[in-house]
Design a protein around this motif. Structure first.
Motif, PDB file in Angstrom:
ATOM      1  N   LEU A 111       0.848  -1.188   0.000  1.00 21.95           N
ATOM      2  CA  LEU A 111       0.000   0.000   0.000  1.00 21.95           C
ATOM      3  C   LEU A 111       0.884   1.238   0.000  1.00 21.95           C
ATOM      4  CD1 LEU A 111      -2.645   1.601   0.341  1.00 21.95           C
ATOM      5  CD2 LEU A 111      -2.371   1.323   2.803  1.00 21.95           C
ATOM      6  N   SER A 112       0.763   2.056  -1.018  1.00 22.97           N
ATOM      7  CA  SER A 112       1.479   3.329  -1.093  1.00 22.97           C
ATOM      8  C   SER A 112       0.525   4.438  -0.677  1.00 22.97           C
ATOM      9  CB  SER A 112       1.981   3.582  -2.519  1.00 22.97           C
ATOM     10  OG  SER A 112       2.853   2.552  -2.933  1.00 22.97           O
ATOM     11  N   VAL A 113       0.947   5.236   0.286  1.00 24.64           N
ATOM     12  CA  VAL A 113       0.132   6.337   0.807  1.00 24.64           C
ATOM     13  C   VAL A 113       0.879   7.638   0.575  1.00 24.64           C
ATOM     14  CG1 VAL A 113      -1.013   7.310   2.833  1.00 24.64           C
ATOM     15  CG2 VAL A 113      -0.795   4.837   2.596  1.00 24.64           C
ATOM     16  N   GLY A 114       0.370   8.510  -0.246  1.00 30.73           N
ATOM     17  CA  GLY A 114       1.051   9.781  -0.492  1.00 30.73           C
ATOM     18  C   GLY A 114       0.042  10.847  -0.863  1.00 30.73           C
ATOM     19  N   SER A 115       0.195  12.048  -0.454  1.00 36.02           N
ATOM     20  CA  SER A 115       1.202  12.469   0.504  1.00 36.02           C
ATOM     21  C   SER A 115       0.514  12.666   1.847  1.00 36.02           C
ATOM     22  CB  SER A 115       1.808  13.785   0.063  1.00 36.02           C
ATOM     23  OG  SER A 115       2.247  13.753  -1.286  1.00 36.02           O
TER      24      SER A 115
END
Length: 738
Positions: A111-115
Motif C-alpha cells: 500500500l502506497s500512501v502519499g502524501s
C-alpha cells in the motif's frame, strides 16, 4: 515485533497509535475489518509504504483511508491505469492511495500512501473475507498475522514487492483491540487461543451466537490465533446467499451463489483393504532464517529445532516396507541417500542420527533446484511418491515453484508444512493444492502431533482419481461451478465448492443436490448432498466475494498455461475483480483526494522503517517511509511482518535470510526441546516427554526396556521391571503403537 511507523528526518518513528480489528465469523467464513491509526510528526509531507501479509485464500474487498476528517474509499481498477492515476495525483500534490498485490506471491500486498501531510493523522481500514481452515481436532482456525517474513531474493534476480520486505530488531510492540462475533448453524462449544481472552459471551439460548474479545492491553507482538469449536462441525452443509439487487442482471454479483462444505466419506471396507506403502521424500529447509526463534517470548525454540522434531515424528511413524529419503536445501541441496531406501531399523537409525545434527547452515532459500532433481528421479513401482516440504516459506519465486509442483502432480503428491509465524500461505497452501496433498501450519507443540499424524494418514491413503460433480436444480434454473476442479480428496477432509445459481424455479421444488463422484482403489464412490435454495440472511455478500476470488484464481492459473489466451483471460479477471470489488493480480485499489496539497518536485527519499522484535503487523503492516524533497538517496526498508500460522505436522524448514536476523514469531509456538541436549539456559524450553519417547521408538513400533525409556516416565529401570507383568519376558520388548 516490528514497530509499524514512518521515520522522521531525525530518524524518529512516526508512531502507529492503534490497531482495531472487528471479526465477523459466520460458520466457516470470516469477515475481517482492520483499522490502523498513524500520525505524521514530520515537518514535510510523507509518502508511506506498507508491505503486509494476507492469507492467500482471502478476498480483499475494501480499502479506505481517513486523513483528519476527510475519508476516501478506494475503487478497483486495472493495475497499470491505477498506477498512472496514483503517480499523477502525487505529482499534483493530491493525497492518494494505491493498494496492489505482489506479482511474485499472492499473499503479499503493498500500500502506497502519499502524501501524508505534516502533523496529520491517517487511519487506514482494510476489509477482507476468508475461509477458516479445519484442524485435525475439527476446530476452525482463524489467524490474524502479526509478522511477514522477509523473502530471500537471490543476487542478480531483482525483485518486486517481496524484495521490500526486510527486518530490523528495533522497535516496541503496540497494542491490539480485537472483538469476534461468531455465529454458526450448530451450537458453539468453545473458543480457544494462546492469547488471553475475555470470557466467551453467548448471545442466545441455543449458543449459536457468541462474542469474545482479546483481553485489554494485548500487545500485538505475535500472531493471534482463534480456534472455534462447533457441535458437529464436520457435517456437510450448504449456504445459499442472495445476490446484490443493484448489480447488473446475469452477473455473478446479481445471481444467488451457493457454498457447499463437503466431507467425503470413504467406504470403511474399501479403506480397510488398502495396503500402507509409498515412497516418502522429506525436503527440509536449512536456510539461515531457520535459525531464527519461533517467537519472541522466553523459551522460544528455533525453527530448525521445531522442523527436526516434526520430521522425527514422521520418521518414527512410517510403515515398515515403505521407502524414504531426506533432502536439505538452502543455497544448494544435499540428500541423505543417493536414492530412496527401504524403511528398516538400520536406515531409520542412520536417518535419525543425521536429523538430530541438522542445522540452519545452508544459506539462502533456493527451493526450485531440489524439487527439479526429485521430480526427475524415476519413481519406484507400486510405491506412490509423496513429497513432504518443511519451510518457513521465505521464498521469493512462489509462482514459479507452484507451477513446477502443478506440472508434476500426476506422479507426486505434495504435503507441506509451514514452520513458525510468517510462513507464506501462498507457498504452503499452494504447494499442497497444486500437488494434490494437504497443508499444515505449525505454530506450537500442543497441536504439532495431531497435525503430523493427520498429514501422514492422508499420505497413506490411495490417490482419488476421476473426480467429477453433478448438480441438480429445479426446472428453470442452472448451476455454474465457480471453484476450480477438485484435484484431491481425503477421508474426512473438508472441500468447499462455490456455484452460481441462474434462472428462476418453475416448480415448487426448493431443493438442489450436488453429487461428487470419484474412483478410489479402482472402485467408484459417490457422495451426495441436498441443500435448501432459500437464501441465508445477513451474509453481507461474503460468499459472493469468496466465490469471485476462487474463480479469479482459477483464471489466473489458466494464464500460466502454454497456449492460453492470456489477453482474454486477463480481461475476464479484470472484469470480475472490478465487478465484485475484490483484489486480483491485474487490478489495484486506487483512491485520490483532489486539491489536498501542493505539487511536489524532486526525487523521493526512502528511509528505513523500524520494526520491533517480530516483524509485525496484522493486516496492514510494514511501513516504509518516503519524504518528498530533493536530496540524495537514503536506503529504504519496508517493514516486515510474518503472518499466518504453520502447516501442522512438522516444523517445516524455514527459508530465506542467510543469517538469523529477526524473524521472531509469536502466536502458538513450537516449543519442543532438542531430544539429545539438556537445556542449560533456564529460559530455554524443557524436553517434551512425548518427543523423548518417540526418539526411543524402533522402526517396528516397539521400545526396548532400558534406563532411557524408564527415565521418560520418571522411574528407574528397576522400578519399571518390578511392575512388568510376569508373562512378559525381560528383553522381549513392550510394543506400543502410535
Amino acid at each position: 515485533m516490528m514497530n509499524c511507523g514512518l521515520l522522521t528526518d531525525k530518524n524518529e518513528p512516526v508512531p502507529l497509535k492503534s490497531i482495531v480489528v472487528d471479526l465477523q465469523v459466520k460458520g466457516h467464513v470470516a469477515t475481517v475489518s482492520s483499522t490502523l491509526q498513524y500520525v505524521n510528526e514530520e515537518e514535510r509531507p510523507l509518502e508511506a509504504l506498507f508491505v503486509f501479509p494476507m492469507p492467500a485464500e482471502a478476498a480483499l474487498c475494501h480499502f479506505s483511508a481517513k486523513i483528519a476528517d476527510k475519508e476516501i474509499v478506494a475503487k478497483v481498477q486495472e493495475k497499470q491505469k491505477a498506477r498512472e492515476e496514483y503517480d499523477d495525483a502525487i505529482a499534483s500534490g493530491d493525497q492518494a492511495f494505491l493498494l496492489e498485490e505482489s506479482d511474485e506471491s499472492e499473499d503479499v500486498f503493498k500500500l502506497s500512501v502519499g502524501s501524508l501531510p505534516p502533523a496529520q493523522s491517517a487511519a487506514v481500514t482494510f476489509i477482507y473475507v476468508t475461509e477458516l481452515s479445519v484442524q485435525a481436532d475439527h476446530a476452525l482456525r482463524f489467524c490474524l498475522p502479526a509478522v511477514l517474513n522477509p523473502r530471500y531474493t537471490p543476487p542478480g534476480t531483482g525483485g518486486g514487492i517481496v524484495s521490500e520486505i526486510t527486518s530490523s530488531p528495533a522497535g516496541v510492540p503496540y497494542s491490539l483491540s480485537l472483538t469476534a462475533h461468531v455465529s454458526s448453524p450448530n451450537p458453539i462449544t468453545k473458543v480457544e487461543s494462546k492469547c488471553p481472552l475475555e470470557p466467551l459471551m453467548f448471545l442466545n439460548a441455543d449458543h449459536t451466537n457468541a462474542k469474545v474479545s482479546l483481553s485489554a492491553g494485548h500487545m500485538f507482538d505475535r500472531d493471534v490465533e482463534l480456534f472455534l469449536y462447533y457441535q458437529n462441525a464436520h457435517q456437510p452443509t450448504a449456504i445459499v446467499e442472495a445476490g446484490e439487487p443493484t448489480a447488473q442482471p446475469g452477473t455473478l454479483m446479481r445471481d444467488p451463489v451457493v457454498m457447499l462444505s463437503l466431507y467425503p466419506e470413504f467406504p470403511s471396507a474399501l479403506m480397510s483393504s488398502v495396503t500402507s506403502c509409498g515412497e516418502f521424500v522429506f525436503i527440509m529447509d536449512r536456510s539461515g532464517s531457520m535459525g531464527c526463534p519461533m517467537h519472541n517470548g522466553s523459551g522460544a525454540q528455533m525453527r530448525i529445532e521445531s522442523a527436526r522434531d516434526t520430521l522425527l515424528l514422521l520418521l518414527k511413524s512410517l510403515p515398515l516396507g515403505c521407502f524414504f529419503n531426506i533432502y536439505g536445501f538452502g543455497s544448494h541441496y544435499e540428500s541423505y541417500f543417493p536414492k530412496s531406501v527401504e524403511y528398516t531399523q538400520e536406515t531409520m537409525d542412520q536417518a535419525v542420527k543425521r536429523v538430530k545434527e541438522m542445522q540452519a547452515d545452508m544459506g539462502g532459500t533456493e527451493i526450485l533446484q531440489p524439487l527439479k532433481h526429485i521430480y526427475s528421479q524415476q519413481c519406484i513401482p507400486n510405491q506412490p511418491r509423496q513429497v513432504f516440504m518443511f519451510t518457513d516459506g521465505e521464498v521469493w519465486n512462489t509462482n514459479e515453484v507452484l507451477s513446477l509442483v502443478r506440472n508434476n502432480a500426476e506422479s507426486h503428491r505434495c504435503f507441506s508444512f509451514g514452520i513458525g509465524e510468517g510462513a507464506s500461505t501462498a507457498l504452503i497452501a499452494g504447494m499442497a493444492q497444486e500437488g494434490c496433498g494437504h497443508a499444515q501450519f505449525i505454530t506450537g507443540t500442543d497441536r504439532m502431533q495431531p497435525k503430523v499424524m493427520q498429514s501422514l494418514r492422508y499420505a497413506l491413503q490411495p490417490a482419488v482419481v476421476d473426480i467429477s460433480e453433478e448438480w441438480t436444480v429445479p426446472v428453470g434454473m442452472s448451476a455454474t461451478r465457480l471453484s476450480p476442479p477438485i484435484n484431491a480428496l481425503f477421508q474426512g477432509q473438508r472441500a468447499l465448492i462455490y456455484a452460481q445459481l441462474k434462472g428462476e424455479s418453475q416448480s415448487s421444488d426448493s431443493e438442489g443436490t450436488v453429487t461428487v463422484k470419484y474412483r478410489l482403489a479402482d472402485q467408484e464412490v459417490t457422495n451426495t448432498l441436498s441443500y435448501s435454495l432459500k437464501p441465508a440472511e445477513n451474509t453481507g455478500l461474503s460468499i459472493h466475494r469468496l466465490a469471485a476470488r476462487s474463480l479469479i484464481r482459477s483464471l489466473e492459473r489458466e494464464e500460466q498455461n502454454e497456449g492460453a489466451e492470456k489477453e482474454a483471460l486477463k480481461a475476464r479477471v479484470v472484469e470480475l475483480s472490478v465487478q465484485a470489488g475484490v483484489s486480483s493480480s491485474h487490478t489495484a485499489f486506487i483512491a485520490v483526494l483532489k486539491g489536498s496539497g501542493e505539487a511536489v518536485t524532486g526525487p523521493l527519499l526512502r528511509r528505513r522503517v523500524p520494526t520491533a522484535g517480530l516483524f509485525g503487523m496484522g493486516p496492514p503492516v510494514a511501513m516504509a517511509c518516503c519524504a518528498r524533497f530533493p536530496s540524495g538517496p537514503v536506503p529504504m526498508m519496508a517493514m516486515a511482518g510474518p503472518m499466518i500460522g504453520i502447516p501442522g505436522g512438522a516444523p517445516p524448514m524455514l527459508a530465506d535470510m542467510a543469517a538469523p536476523q529477526i524473524i521472531q514469531m509469536g502466536g502458538s509456538n513450537i516449543i519442543m526441546a532438542d531430544m539429545e541436549e539438556d537445556s542449560e539456559d533456564p529460559g530455554e524450553a524443557v524436553k517434551d516427554p512425548l518427543l523423548q519417547l518417540i526418539s526411543l521408538q524402533k522402526a517396528s513400533g516397539c521400545w526396548e526396556m532400558d534406563g532411557a525409556l524408564a527415565e521418560v516416565f520418571g522411574k528407574t529401570e528397576e522400578e519399571v521391571v518390578k511392575q512388568t507383568p510376569a508373562q512378559v519376558e525381560r528383553g522381549s520388548g513392550l510394543q506400543f503403537w502410535l
